[in-house]
Design a protein around this motif. Structure first.
Motif, PDB file in Angstrom:
ATOM      1  N   LEU A 186       0.869  -1.173   0.000  1.00  0.00           N
ATOM      2  CA  LEU A 186       0.000   0.000   0.000  1.00  0.00           C
ATOM      3  C   LEU A 186       0.907   1.225   0.000  1.00  0.00           C
ATOM      4  O   LEU A 186       1.521   1.549   1.015  1.00  0.00           O
ATOM      5  N   LYS A 187       1.052   1.870  -1.134  1.00  0.00           N
ATOM      6  CA  LYS A 187       1.922   3.037  -1.296  1.00  0.00           C
ATOM      7  C   LYS A 187       1.209   4.270  -0.745  1.00  0.00           C
ATOM      8  O   LYS A 187       0.402   4.890  -1.426  1.00  0.00           O
ATOM      9  N   LEU A 188       1.502   4.636   0.481  1.00  0.00           N
ATOM     10  CA  LEU A 188       0.822   5.742   1.149  1.00  0.00           C
ATOM     11  C   LEU A 188       0.988   7.071   0.406  1.00  0.00           C
ATOM     12  O   LEU A 188       0.040   7.836   0.288  1.00  0.00           O
ATOM     13  N   ALA A 189       2.190   7.352  -0.081  1.00  0.00           N
ATOM     14  CA  ALA A 189       2.449   8.641  -0.735  1.00  0.00           C
ATOM     15  C   ALA A 189       1.630   8.817  -2.014  1.00  0.00           C
ATOM     16  O   ALA A 189       1.393   9.941  -2.435  1.00  0.00           O
ATOM     17  N   ARG A 190       1.175   7.727  -2.612  1.00  0.00           N
ATOM     18  CA  ARG A 190       0.365   7.821  -3.832  1.00  0.00           C
ATOM     19  C   ARG A 190      -1.083   8.196  -3.554  1.00  0.00           C
ATOM     20  O   ARG A 190      -1.768   8.712  -4.410  1.00  0.00           O
ATOM     21  N   ILE A 191      -1.576   7.868  -2.360  1.00  0.00           N
ATOM     22  CA  ILE A 191      -2.990   8.092  -2.078  1.00  0.00           C
ATOM     23  C   ILE A 191      -3.245   9.109  -0.973  1.00  0.00           C
ATOM     24  O   ILE A 191      -4.390   9.479  -0.748  1.00  0.00           O
ATOM     25  N   THR A 192      -2.190   9.542  -0.275  1.00  0.00           N
ATOM     26  CA  THR A 192      -2.366  10.489   0.830  1.00  0.00           C
ATOM     27  C   THR A 192      -1.180  11.449   0.877  1.00  0.00           C
ATOM     28  O   THR A 192      -0.225  11.304   0.127  1.00  0.00           O
ATOM     29  N   ASP A 193      -1.239  12.390   1.795  1.00  0.00           N
ATOM     30  CA  ASP A 193      -0.103  13.268   2.061  1.00  0.00           C
ATOM     31  C   ASP A 193       0.858  12.628   3.064  1.00  0.00           C
ATOM     32  O   ASP A 193       1.841  13.235   3.456  1.00  0.00           O
ATOM     33  N   VAL A 194       0.551  11.420   3.509  1.00  0.00           N
ATOM     34  CA  VAL A 194       1.392  10.722   4.469  1.00  0.00           C
ATOM     35  C   VAL A 194       2.695  10.356   3.769  1.00  0.00           C
ATOM     36  O   VAL A 194       2.702   9.676   2.751  1.00  0.00           O
ATOM     37  N   ASP A 195       3.794  10.876   4.310  1.00  0.00           N
ATOM     38  CA  ASP A 195       5.089  10.631   3.692  1.00  0.00           C
ATOM     39  C   ASP A 195       6.142  10.677   4.788  1.00  0.00           C
ATOM     40  O   ASP A 195       6.200  11.614   5.565  1.00  0.00           O
ATOM     41  N   GLY A 196       6.936   9.671   4.874  1.00  0.00           N
ATOM     42  CA  GLY A 196       7.989   9.639   5.883  1.00  0.00           C
ATOM     43  C   GLY A 196       8.147   8.249   6.431  1.00  0.00           C
ATOM     44  O   GLY A 196       7.469   7.310   6.028  1.00  0.00           O
ATOM     45  N   VAL A 197       9.047   8.121   7.361  1.00  0.00           N
ATOM     46  CA  VAL A 197       9.316   6.831   7.993  1.00  0.00           C
ATOM     47  C   VAL A 197       8.107   6.459   8.853  1.00  0.00           C
ATOM     48  O   VAL A 197       7.702   7.215   9.729  1.00  0.00           O
ATOM     49  N   VAL A 198       7.530   5.297   8.581  1.00  0.00           N
ATOM     50  CA  VAL A 198       6.363   4.836   9.332  1.00  0.00           C
ATOM     51  C   VAL A 198       6.833   4.287  10.670  1.00  0.00           C
ATOM     52  O   VAL A 198       7.628   3.349  10.729  1.00  0.00           O
ATOM     53  N   GLU A 199       6.373   4.905  11.731  1.00  0.00           N
ATOM     54  CA  GLU A 199       6.755   4.512  13.089  1.00  0.00           C
ATOM     55  C   GLU A 199       5.779   3.492  13.687  1.00  0.00           C
ATOM     56  O   GLU A 199       6.176   2.605  14.430  1.00  0.00           O
ATOM     57  N   ARG A 200       4.483   3.678  13.371  1.00  0.00           N
ATOM     58  CA  ARG A 200       3.444   2.840  13.986  1.00  0.00           C
ATOM     59  C   ARG A 200       2.226   2.844  13.084  1.00  0.00           C
ATOM     60  O   ARG A 200       1.970   3.810  12.384  1.00  0.00           O
ATOM     61  N   ARG A 201       1.488   1.764  13.120  1.00  0.00           N
ATOM     62  CA  ARG A 201       0.213   1.704  12.415  1.00  0.00           C
ATOM     63  C   ARG A 201      -0.750   0.918  13.290  1.00  0.00           C
ATOM     64  O   ARG A 201      -0.344   0.062  14.091  1.00  0.00           O
ATOM     65  N   ALA A 202      -2.041   1.213  13.143  1.00  0.00           N
ATOM     66  CA  ALA A 202      -3.062   0.485  13.886  1.00  0.00           C
ATOM     67  C   ALA A 202      -4.298   0.390  13.010  1.00  0.00           C
ATOM     68  O   ALA A 202      -4.777   1.397  12.497  1.00  0.00           O
ATOM     69  N   LEU A 203      -4.788  -0.814  12.815  1.00  0.00           N
ATOM     70  CA  LEU A 203      -6.030  -1.026  12.087  1.00  0.00           C
ATOM     71  C   LEU A 203      -7.162  -0.807  13.075  1.00  0.00           C
ATOM     72  O   LEU A 203      -7.351  -1.595  13.992  1.00  0.00           O
ATOM     73  N   LEU A 204      -7.890   0.304  12.915  1.00  0.00           N
ATOM     74  CA  LEU A 204      -8.940   0.656  13.865  1.00  0.00           C
ATOM     75  C   LEU A 204     -10.277   0.017  13.513  1.00  0.00           C
ATOM     76  O   LEU A 204     -11.072  -0.274  14.399  1.00  0.00           O
ATOM     77  N   ALA A 205     -10.550  -0.145  12.207  1.00  0.00           N
ATOM     78  CA  ALA A 205     -11.832  -0.727  11.791  1.00  0.00           C
ATOM     79  C   ALA A 205     -11.665  -1.435  10.452  1.00  0.00           C
ATOM     80  O   ALA A 205     -10.955  -0.958   9.572  1.00  0.00           O
ATOM     81  N   ASP A 206     -12.342  -2.578  10.321  1.00  0.00           N
ATOM     82  CA  ASP A 206     -12.344  -3.358   9.084  1.00  0.00           C
ATOM     83  C   ASP A 206     -13.768  -3.856   8.893  1.00  0.00           C
ATOM     84  O   ASP A 206     -14.266  -4.652   9.681  1.00  0.00           O
ATOM     85  N   SER A 207     -14.433  -3.373   7.840  1.00  0.00           N
ATOM     86  CA  SER A 207     -15.836  -3.722   7.619  1.00  0.00           C
ATOM     87  C   SER A 207     -16.028  -5.126   7.065  1.00  0.00           C
ATOM     88  O   SER A 207     -17.130  -5.650   7.076  1.00  0.00           O
ATOM     89  N   GLY A 208     -14.964  -5.741   6.537  1.00  0.00           N
ATOM     90  CA  GLY A 208     -15.147  -6.971   5.778  1.00  0.00           C
ATOM     91  C   GLY A 208     -15.780  -6.588   4.447  1.00  0.00           C
ATOM     92  O   GLY A 208     -15.970  -5.408   4.164  1.00  0.00           O
ATOM     93  N   TYR A 209     -16.110  -7.546   3.611  1.00  0.00           N
ATOM     94  CA  TYR A 209     -16.707  -7.221   2.318  1.00  0.00           C
ATOM     95  C   TYR A 209     -18.201  -7.079   2.471  1.00  0.00           C
ATOM     96  O   TYR A 209     -18.861  -7.921   3.057  1.00  0.00           O
ATOM     97  N   GLY A 210     -18.744  -5.995   1.938  1.00  0.00           N
ATOM     98  CA  GLY A 210     -20.165  -5.718   2.020  1.00  0.00           C
ATOM     99  C   GLY A 210     -20.873  -5.972   0.707  1.00  0.00           C
ATOM    100  O   GLY A 210     -20.294  -6.547  -0.216  1.00  0.00           O
ATOM    101  N   PRO A 211     -22.118  -5.503   0.606  1.00  0.00           N
ATOM    102  CA  PRO A 211     -22.915  -5.743  -0.589  1.00  0.00           C
ATOM    103  C   PRO A 211     -22.323  -5.094  -1.845  1.00  0.00           C
ATOM    104  O   PRO A 211     -22.532  -5.560  -2.943  1.00  0.00           O
ATOM    105  N   ALA A 212     -21.566  -4.043  -1.705  1.00  0.00           N
ATOM    106  CA  ALA A 212     -20.967  -3.373  -2.859  1.00  0.00           C
ATOM    107  C   ALA A 212     -19.631  -4.019  -3.234  1.00  0.00           C
ATOM    108  O   ALA A 212     -18.898  -3.488  -4.053  1.00  0.00           O
ATOM    109  N   GLU A 213     -19.314  -5.170  -2.610  1.00  0.00           N
ATOM    110  CA  GLU A 213     -18.063  -5.865  -2.871  1.00  0.00           C
ATOM    111  C   GLU A 213     -16.842  -5.038  -2.499  1.00  0.00           C
ATOM    112  O   GLU A 213     -15.772  -5.224  -3.049  1.00  0.00           O
TER     113      GLU A 213
END
Length: 186
Positions: free
Chosen positions: A54-81
Motif C-alpha cells: 500500500l503506497k501511502l504517498a500515492r494516495i495520501t499526504d502521508v510521507d515519511g518513515v512509518v513509526e506505527r500503524r493500527a487497524l482501527l476498523a475493518d468492515s469486511g466485504y459488504g454488498p458493494a463488494e
C-alpha cells in the motif's frame, strides 16, 4: 461413532459447536492485517497468504518513515463488494531525524480506504489529527467497540485568523461514508 448414534440433544449440541468452530476459524482466517514494510516507508496489507503493498504517498499526504500503524476498523466485504478500512498511521515528522525542530516528532493521520476483492484501493481519504510541524491541539477521542471513531481537535489561528474546531468522525455502521470532517470557526 457417528452423530446419529448419539442422543438427539447431544448430537444437536455437538453439531452446533462444530459449526461455531468452523465459523470462528473462517473469521480468523479472513482477518486482514496491516504491517509496516521492510523499508518503513509504506504499509503492506496481509490477507491470508496474499500480501499487497500500500503506497501511502500515492494516495495520501502521508510521507515519511512509518513509526506505527493500527487497524482501527475493518468492515469486511459488504454488498458493494468493497471492504472499508480505517488505519491510524504515525510517521516521522522529519526524514533525517535531526536534532532540529521536530527532529524526533511524529505526524499522526487517519487513513480511510475502500478496497476491492483484490485489495486494490478504489477510494481513499486521510486527515492529520496530530502533528509536530502543524499547529494541532488534541481534544477528546472516543473509540466505540464497533470501530466507530470521533476525534476532536483545535487548529489555532495564525496572524489574526480565528481558531478552528475540527471533529473527525468515522461511522463503522456506514463505512462507505468514509471520514466525515466537521470544521467550524471558533
Amino acid at each position: 461413532m457417528t452423530l446419529s448414534a448419539l442422543p438427539a440433544a447431544l448430537a444437536c449440541l455437538l453439531a452446533a459447536a462444530l459449526a461455531y468452530g468452523d465459523a470462528m476459524a473462517a473469521s480468523a482466517a479472513a482477518a486482514l492485517q496491516v504491517e509496516i514494510d521492510s523499508r518503513q516507508q509504506d504499509l503492506v496489507l496481509v490477507d491470508g497468504a496474499r500480501r499487497k503493498p500500500l503506497k501511502l504517498a500515492r494516495i495520501t499526504d502521508v510521507d515519511g518513515v512509518v513509526e506505527r500503524r493500527a487497524l482501527l476498523a475493518d468492515s469486511g466485504y459488504g454488498p458493494a463488494e468493497l471492504r472499508y478500512l480505517l488505519i491510524e498511521v504515525d510517521t516521522a515528522s522529519r526524514a533525517d531525524r535531526t536534532q532540529a525542530h521536530c527532529g524526533a516528532g511524529i505526524e499522526t493521520d487517519l487513513v480511510w480506504l475502500a478496497l476491492d476483492s483484490s485489495l486494490q484501493v478504489r477510494k481513499h481519504d486521510a486527515y492529520r489529527i496530530a502533528s509536530c510541524l502543524q499547529s494541532i491541539e488534541a481534544g477528546e477521542r472516543v473509540v466505540a467497540a464497533d470501530g466507530s471513531l470521533r476525534v476532536s481537535l483545535l487548529r489555532p489561528g495564525r496572524d489574526g485568523e480565528p481558531d478552528r474546531e475540527v471533529t473527525v468522525r468515522y461511522d463503522a455502521a456506514d463505512p462507505s461514508q468514509g471520514l466525515q470532517i466537521h470544521d467550524r470557526l471558533r
